[in-house]
Design a protein around this motif. Structure first.
Motif, mmCIF file in Angstrom:
data_model
loop_
_atom_site.group_PDB
_atom_site.id
_atom_site.type_symbol
_atom_site.label_atom_id
_atom_site.label_comp_id
_atom_site.label_asym_id
_atom_site.label_seq_id
_atom_site.Cartn_x
_atom_site.Cartn_y
_atom_site.Cartn_z
ATOM 1 N N SER A 152 23.212 11.803 6.000
ATOM 2 C CA SER A 152 23.906 10.575 5.614
ATOM 3 C C SER A 152 23.232 9.339 6.201
ATOM 4 N N ASP A 153 22.590 9.497 7.361
ATOM 5 C CA ASP A 153 21.868 8.392 7.975
ATOM 6 C C ASP A 153 20.841 8.973 8.941
ATOM 7 N N LYS A 154 19.832 8.174 9.281
ATOM 8 C CA LYS A 154 18.792 8.629 10.198
ATOM 9 C C LYS A 154 19.013 7.977 11.562
ATOM 10 N N THR A 155 19.396 8.788 12.512
ATOM 11 C CA THR A 155 19.682 8.305 13.855
ATOM 12 C C THR A 155 18.932 9.163 14.871
ATOM 13 N N GLU A 156 18.914 8.714 16.114
ATOM 14 C CA GLU A 156 18.277 9.504 17.164
ATOM 15 C C GLU A 156 18.930 10.877 17.264
ATOM 16 N N LYS A 157 20.247 10.915 17.123
ATOM 17 C CA LYS A 157 20.976 12.185 17.187
ATOM 18 C C LYS A 157 20.541 13.129 16.073
ATOM 19 N N GLN A 158 20.404 12.590 14.857
ATOM 20 C CA GLN A 158 19.992 13.432 13.725
ATOM 21 C C GLN A 158 18.569 13.948 13.908
ATOM 22 N N TYR A 159 17.680 13.095 14.381
ATOM 23 C CA TYR A 159 16.298 13.539 14.601
ATOM 24 C C TYR A 159 16.229 14.590 15.706
ATOM 25 N N SER A 160 17.012 14.414 16.763
ATOM 26 C CA SER A 160 17.029 15.399 17.848
ATOM 27 C C SER A 160 17.532 16.743 17.348
ATOM 28 N N LYS A 161 18.556 16.721 16.484
ATOM 29 C CA LYS A 161 19.081 17.956 15.896
ATOM 30 C C LYS A 161 18.027 18.624 15.026
ATOM 31 N N VAL A 163 14.700 18.375 15.275
ATOM 32 C CA VAL A 163 13.661 18.943 16.137
ATOM 33 C C VAL A 163 14.135 20.260 16.755
ATOM 34 N N LYS A 164 15.386 20.285 17.190
ATOM 35 C CA LYS A 164 15.948 21.507 17.769
ATOM 36 C C LYS A 164 16.014 22.619 16.721
ATOM 37 N N HIS A 165 16.413 22.251 15.493
ATOM 38 C CA HIS A 165 16.495 23.232 14.411
ATOM 39 C C HIS A 165 15.118 23.809 14.081
ATOM 40 N N LEU A 166 14.092 22.990 14.168
ATOM 41 C CA LEU A 166 12.732 23.432 13.870
ATOM 42 C C LEU A 166 12.128 24.244 15.009
ATOM 43 N N ASP A 167 12.834 24.291 16.147
ATOM 44 C CA ASP A 167 12.414 25.065 17.319
ATOM 45 C C ASP A 167 11.055 24.602 17.844
ATOM 46 N N ILE A 168 10.921 23.297 17.992
ATOM 47 C CA ILE A 168 9.697 22.716 18.542
ATOM 48 C C ILE A 168 10.070 21.684 19.606
ATOM 49 N N ILE A 185 11.568 3.747 14.589
ATOM 50 C CA ILE A 185 12.190 3.405 15.872
ATOM 51 C C ILE A 185 13.027 4.542 16.463
ATOM 52 N N PRO A 186 13.946 5.164 15.712
ATOM 53 C CA PRO A 186 14.723 6.253 16.314
ATOM 54 C C PRO A 186 13.879 7.458 16.711
ATOM 55 N N VAL A 187 12.772 7.685 15.993
ATOM 56 C CA VAL A 187 11.886 8.811 16.312
ATOM 57 C C VAL A 187 11.123 8.534 17.608
ATOM 58 N N LEU A 188 10.623 7.316 17.747
ATOM 59 C CA LEU A 188 9.938 6.945 18.985
ATOM 60 C C LEU A 188 10.885 7.014 20.175
ATOM 61 N N ASN A 189 12.136 6.659 19.935
ATOM 62 C CA ASN A 189 13.125 6.638 21.022
ATOM 63 C C ASN A 189 13.461 8.028 21.566
ATOM 64 N N ILE A 190 13.214 9.072 20.773
ATOM 65 C CA ILE A 190 13.488 10.422 21.276
ATOM 66 C C ILE A 190 12.227 11.070 21.860
ATOM 67 N N GLY A 191 11.101 10.334 21.819
ATOM 68 C CA GLY A 191 9.878 10.838 22.418
ATOM 69 C C GLY A 191 8.939 11.558 21.477
ATOM 70 N N ALA A 192 9.172 11.424 20.177
ATOM 71 C CA ALA A 192 8.296 12.038 19.180
ATOM 72 C C ALA A 192 7.298 11.004 18.646
#
Length: 230
Positions: A152-161, A163-168, A185-192
């Motif tokens: 529904s939207d692209k947020t740091e929380k969604q990107y973190s989920k 990455v976790k789902h992809l097991d990386i 911006i949200p991707v950079l904020n999670i360290g990716a």
């Protein structure tokens, strides 16, 4: 920038894989033309945008929410005096937008083909599930993607989920897209990692002012340039 760590590359869909924003801009112009008897076009366009922003938390992104906003804005602009014929035209415009042929971004097919040989590719986009799935199938690009993520939207929380789902690890994830606000911006904020490929037209809601300086960020002018660094 240790790009050698990257294992998964995610691509935004609209205006990264295929043309999208110009369809909305054309619809906005036609909307303003239809309401020209009630309000000057510039004012009508601003009112429409305001209605879209008010509806965004309720309806989310996509053509269907946009169509509802067209109708609501038309009611406001005409003070409720528009005839049913105008409502039917706005509904027809929404249906037409949903059936627009897919126009791929230049060079994206060859780029995905090459990258899919060395990385796991993911399509990560926001919007209406049915519409985005339809566009992906009609685009002919589905075969390149290991995983499809429509949120529904692209947020740091969604990107973190994701990455976790992809097991990386986060440093093994790269996002490629046209929106600094949603794809970078949200991707950079999670360290990716995040690569920006601007589209010539940007929705006002996605505009970000200022320059991004981050070791995990790069900007390109076209998709094929990714092959020079990956």
């Amino acid at each position: 920038m240790p790009l050698s760590k990257i294992k998964v590359i995610a691509f935004d869909a609209d205006d990264t894989l295929w043309v999208n924003e110009t369809i909305f801009r054309k619809a906005e112009e036609e909307f303003c033309d239809l309401l020209d008897d009630y309000m000057p076009k510039e004012e009508a366009n601003k009112l429409l945008f305001d209605v879209e922003m008010q509806n965004l938390p309720i309806y989310g992104y996509g053509i269907k929410p946009f169509t509802l906003s067209l109708i609501e804005a038309a009611i406001k602009i005409s003070n409720g005096n528009m005839n049913i014929d105008l409502v039917q035209k706005l509904i027809a415009k929404g249906k037409q937008m949903l059936q627009e042929p897919i126009e791929l971004i230049d060079g994206i097919d060859d780029t995905l083909k090459e990258l899919s040989k060395r990385y796991r590719l993911v399509m990560a986009t926001k919007g209406d599930l049915l519409d985005q799935e339809r566009k992906l199938i009609n685009s002919g690009l589905e075969k390149y993607f290991h995983h499809i993520e429509i949120v529904s939207d692209k947020t740091e929380k969604q990107y973190s989920k994701l990455v976790k789902h992809l097991d990386i690890a986060k440093e093994e994830f790269l996002m490629v897209g046209n929106s600094l606000k949603s794809d970078v911006i949200p991707v950079l904020n999670i360290g990716a990692y995040a690569f920006h490929i601007p589209f010539h037209t940007t929705w006002a809601h996605e505009v970000v002012n200022g320059e991004i300086t981050h070791p995990n960020f790069r900007s390109f002018t076209k998709a094929s340039e990714l092959l020079e660094v990956l």
